[in-house]
Design a protein around this motif. Structure first.
Motif, PDB file in Angstrom:
ATOM      1  N   GLU A 166      -3.275   9.714  -3.735  1.00  0.00           N
ATOM      2  CA  GLU A 166      -4.232   8.619  -3.587  1.00  0.00           C
ATOM      3  C   GLU A 166      -3.568   7.341  -3.078  1.00  0.00           C
ATOM      4  N   THR A 167      -4.307   6.602  -2.287  1.00  0.00           N
ATOM      5  CA  THR A 167      -3.764   5.353  -1.758  1.00  0.00           C
ATOM      6  C   THR A 167      -3.912   4.252  -2.812  1.00  0.00           C
ATOM      7  N   VAL A 168      -2.795   3.603  -3.103  1.00  0.00           N
ATOM      8  CA  VAL A 168      -2.812   2.519  -4.083  1.00  0.00           C
ATOM      9  C   VAL A 168      -2.540   1.211  -3.342  1.00  0.00           C
ATOM     10  N   LYS A 169      -3.323   0.214  -3.680  1.00  0.00           N
ATOM     11  CA  LYS A 169      -3.072  -1.110  -3.107  1.00  0.00           C
ATOM     12  C   LYS A 169      -2.795  -2.041  -4.272  1.00  0.00           C
ATOM     13  N   GLU A 170      -1.705  -2.810  -4.192  1.00  0.00           N
ATOM     14  CA  GLU A 170      -1.512  -3.779  -5.268  1.00  0.00           C
ATOM     15  C   GLU A 170      -0.694  -4.974  -4.801  1.00  0.00           C
ATOM     16  N   ARG A 190       8.621   1.284  -1.641  1.00  0.00           N
ATOM     17  CA  ARG A 190       7.190   1.015  -1.527  1.00  0.00           C
ATOM     18  C   ARG A 190       6.868  -0.308  -0.838  1.00  0.00           C
ATOM     19  N   THR A 197       1.020   5.737  -1.290  1.00  0.00           N
ATOM     20  CA  THR A 197       0.261   6.854  -1.863  1.00  0.00           C
ATOM     21  C   THR A 197       0.958   7.356  -3.112  1.00  0.00           C
ATOM     22  N   LYS A 198       0.152   7.618  -4.115  1.00  0.00           N
ATOM     23  CA  LYS A 198       0.667   8.121  -5.371  1.00  0.00           C
ATOM     24  C   LYS A 198      -0.242   9.262  -5.784  1.00  0.00           C
ATOM     25  N   GLU A 200       0.854  -1.176   0.000  1.00  0.00           N
ATOM     26  CA  GLU A 200       0.000   0.000   0.000  1.00  0.00           C
ATOM     27  C   GLU A 200       0.891   1.228   0.000  1.00  0.00           C
TER      28      GLU A 200
END
Ligand code: SF4
Lengths: 212, 587
Positions: free
Chosen positions: A134-138, A169, A130-131, A128
């Motif tokens: 926005e929070t990105v989960k992958e 990350r 932030t980009k 997780e």
């Protein structure tokens, strides 16, 4: 074409890639290394870099390709006289043409300042970050090539280049799994690899081969 | 964990950590054995502070001296400040990460009124009491210098010593006195007694009514020390380039311009020396840009000789040679052709010939017409700088700004037809400043500023290709109030800081209501500071002898009202009085 392999250590780890580009043009000028320029309306120095390093991560393995006719040893000597020890060069390679490392590099090894412990990626590796606010989960397990022990420390080979996984990350998830308190400054890149006709080859080896 | 380690740990959590790392290329040896050390404190962010020529010059001079070392500290961003407080880390110097309060001398460079609260911001973070009277022997001697010392009264209570004028010699003399005093075991008060009365030195706590302080100047400007090995900023700075100072002072005599009078007498450097400095800077730092800097660069006597040396050098090194403060009257299309800039900048300052005569901006309509040459040479955009609210300004003068834009468009179409001309008009508000013929003037009211701005905006909106930007009205009022402030303002600045004011020069940080409250809380009113001053009134900065006599300033003001211009000093001395400090070397 001369390729320099240089470090980025101590406070230099905080110099961003963009600032590095700016520094290199000044370094070459004050070092008196004659660089070729592109043709056209807005000529720029023909200097090429390996893929960007995240701010805070240090490295023993950055590459800088310079289009010049100066012999490689003289380039390295002049370069080193014009830079602080934090970004000094340790090897120089002569190449026929631009090795295009930016495009060819596919992986990099990072050493983390934590004791090695086996990690299981079979159930995925969910991160997780932030980009752009926005929070990105992958799940990034497909970009983790390997994890192994180097002198008792955790080392990971991560995808680099076009589809890259930034080591900063994955720190959150690593800390969660290892119970550690790793920060971005606890990470160091120690090697980079290219895809040479389907084979994964260390950049040093690749450059030595291509200079023959 | 010691402080340094703690500090290093939080670095990875803040924006642009390279601001706080030091280790710039060309950093001198600050660990050499020394008699006394100082830290230059710049009350703005690293990328702004690193572009400041004054600090670079002084830092270089102190470090070149065998007896002393100087370090630096720039105002940390708000994110780092919060982390420092949270982790109980005092503000540290850049080079050796030493707490500011452990230096013998702290030298603040104050170049702009809106930085006053940032001085307190830095002191607060350093754990140093604000007022000189509150600081005992355990604290460093606090020194202020920089352009704002033309009227140091608003911040006088915060400092032990203020260097009025040019610091090149005064700073070293002061350091020597401090080192000598320490060797002899003198107290801070005794050291201050010793330095009081030295040229350019103002000790607020010892100053008596009626005493004057002579501003400090560099007498041998030709050979004055200059950083030929400039620091190379770690991250992109506002001005990332080699800067060569061609001369100090200015002969134009624009009646609103503080620097033009404050830095008199006019002292030029030879073209040979300027060229040598510029080339050394490029060779040692590698910058891709060189700029020739002075108040009116185009007026420099040896400009052609200098360009003849620098143009081939810069071409060979692929360095962009920039001439930024080109005035219209020194404009020649040859010069434009040689420089590789894509946008012209000009500062007529006022829209009509009448008002330009009032302010003695000797730019004529014919000279504006000369710009045609630049359009012919390939320029498609131009930036114009004006001021609103100048003494005697009427709506007709404001309309004149729009007229200039129309005229330039006309000229452009005569010479070129392809693309349209882009004009960007930037308007500041006139701020009456000490040490100028207009130091007695009122500033127009806040409401009037808004009215004139919107009037001009309306006129410019009708012209295609013109963009308009203006300075915030509130910040202009504050700048005016502080520029002509007095001792009572130290309390206002402190109050504003306590209420949360800092980084006032940043639009997104500036909070006008904090300042109005601070003035009110101290029983003062902003209006009282921006009103017209009587010519018989004692002004807070009267005790500083700038060389330029009050009589001369008054005479210039009267000429302004009569719309009579005064010739450029380069055509002959106008007897302002500044040459009592040394000859003007322009003939
Ligand atoms: S002394 Fe004369 S030449 Fe020098 S700045 Fe004053 S008026 Fe100009």
């Amino acid at each position: 074409m001369v390729v320099l392999k240089h470090v980025k250590r101590d406070s230099a780890c905080f110099i961003s890639h963009i600032d590095m580009l700016r520094h290199v043009s000044r370094i070459l000028r004050r070092a008196g290394i004659p660089v070729k320029f592109s043709q056209g309306f807005n000529p720029h120095a023909l200097v090429f870099f390996s893929p960007p390093l995240a701010v805070g991560v240090s490295s023993d393995s950055e590459y800088l390709a310079i289009d010049t006719d100066m012999p490689k040893d003289e380039v390295m000597e002049r370069y080193n006289r014009a830079v602080p020890y934090t970004i000094s060069a340790e090897k120089a390679f002569a190449c026929e043409k631009n090795p295009n490392l930016q495009a060819k590099i596919i992986a990099a090894d990072y050493i983390f300042d934590v004791a090695f412990a086996p990690l299981d990626f079979s159930g995925g590796f969910e991160i997780e970050y932030t980009k752009k606010g926005e929070t990105v989960k992958e799940n990034v397990s497909d970009r983790i090539i390997n994890a192994f022990d180097v002198d008792g420390k955790l080392c990971m080979r991560l995808a680099n280049g076009n589809s890259s996984l930034r080591p900063d990350r994955i720190l959150g998830e690593l800390n969660r799994r290892l119970g550690s308190d790793l920060r971005v400054t606890d990470v160091k890149k120690i090697a980079q690899y290219v895809d040479d006709s389907g084979l994964t080859v260390a950049v040093d080896e690749f450059l030595t081969e291509s200079s023959k | 964990m010691d402080i340094k380690e703690k500090f290093e740990r939080i670095l990875s959590e803040v924006e642009k950590p390279a601001r706080y790392c030091g280790g710039e290329w060309n950093t001198p040896d600050v660990k050499k054995p020394h008699r006394a050390d100082m830290c230059f404190c710049f009350p703005e962010l690293y990328e702004i502070g690193m572009s400041n020529l004054g600090v670079q010059i002084l830092y270089d001079i102190v470090n070149k001296d065998d007896d002393f070392v100087a370090e630096r500290c720039y105002a940390p961003g708000l994110d780092l400040a919060a982390k420092l407080k949270e982790n109980n880390i005092p503000l540290l110097s850049l080079e050796t990460r030493k707490p500011l309060k452990d230096f013998a001398v702290l030298g603040f460079s104050i170049g702009f009124e809106l930085l006053y609260t940032n001085v307190l911001y830095m002191l607060d973070l350093a754990g140093i009491p604000f007022y000189a009277s509150q600081r005992g022997e355990e604290y460093p001697i606090l020194l202020a210098g920089g352009p704002c010392t033309v009227n140091p009264e608003p911040f006088a209570d915060f400092f032990d010593v203020i260097v009025c004028g040019e610091g090149e010699e005064a700073d070293i003399n002061l350091l020597r006195a401090v080192a000598d005093g320490k060797d002899k075991g003198l107290s801070k008060a005794e050291i201050l007694q010793l330095v009081n009365g030295m040229e350019g030195i103002y000790v607020p706590s010892l100053h008596k009514d009626g005493e004057t302080v002579k501003k400090a100047i560099v007498r041998d400007f030709e050979n004055a020390s200059f950083p030929s090995r400039p620091l190379v900023p770690n991250i992109e700075a506002v001005h990332d380039r080699a800067v060569v100072e061609l001369y100090r002072g200015c002969g134009s005599g624009c009646r609103f311009c503080q620097a033009g009078f404050w830095y008199r007498p006019i002292r030029e450097r030879s073209a040979q020396r300027c060229a040598r400095l510029g080339m050394d800077m490029i060779n040692s730092a590698g910058f891709g840009e060189m700029s020739l800097c002075s108040l009116s660069t185009g007026d420099y006597t040896h400009l052609e000789e200098l360009e003849n040396i620098l143009v081939p050098f810069c071409d060979e090194k692929r360095v962009n040679l920039a001439l930024p403060s080109l005035r219209i009257s020194s404009f020649s299309s040859d010069m434009v052709r040689q420089s590789r800039r894509s946008s012209l900048t000009f500062a007529p300052e006022a829209g009509t010939q009448r008002l330009r005569n009032v302010i003695n901006k000797n730019v004529t309509d014919e000279e504006i017409d000369n710009l045609a040459g630049a359009f012919e040479a390939g320029y498609d955009s131009i930036k114009l700088y004006f001021m609103l609210g100048l003494p005697t300004e009427t709506d007709e003068d404001i309309a004149g700004i729009a007229e200039i834009c129309k005229r330039l468009k006309g000229l452009y179409y005569l010479k070129r037809h392809k693309r349209g001309l882009n004009i960007s008009v930037s308007c500041a508000v006139f701020i009456p400043k000490p040490c100028t013929p207009f130091q007695w003037e009122a500033q127009i009211s806040f409401e009037e500023m808004l009215r004139r701005q919107s009037y001009l905006r309306g006129l410019l909106r009708e012209i295609k290709g013109v963009t308009f930007s203006w300075h915030g009205a509130e910040t202009s009022v504050l700048e005016a109030a502080l520029a002509r402030g007095d001792r009572r303002q130290s309390a206002v600045i402190e109050r504003a800081y306590r209420l949360g004011a800092r980084f006032d020069a940043w639009t997104e940080q500036f909070k006008w209501e904090l300042w109005t409250q601070a003035f009110a809380d101290c029983g003062l009113s902003v209006d009282d500071y921006i009103r017209e001053r009587g010519t018989d009134e004692a002004l807070p900065w009267d005790f500083i002898d700038t060389g330029v006599s009050k009589k001369y300033l008054l005479k210039e003001r009267a000429l302004g009202y009569k719309e009579i211009t005064t010739k450029n000093c380069r055509e002959g001395c106008n007897a302002c009085g500044a040459n009592k400090f040394g000859k003007c070397t322009i003939y």
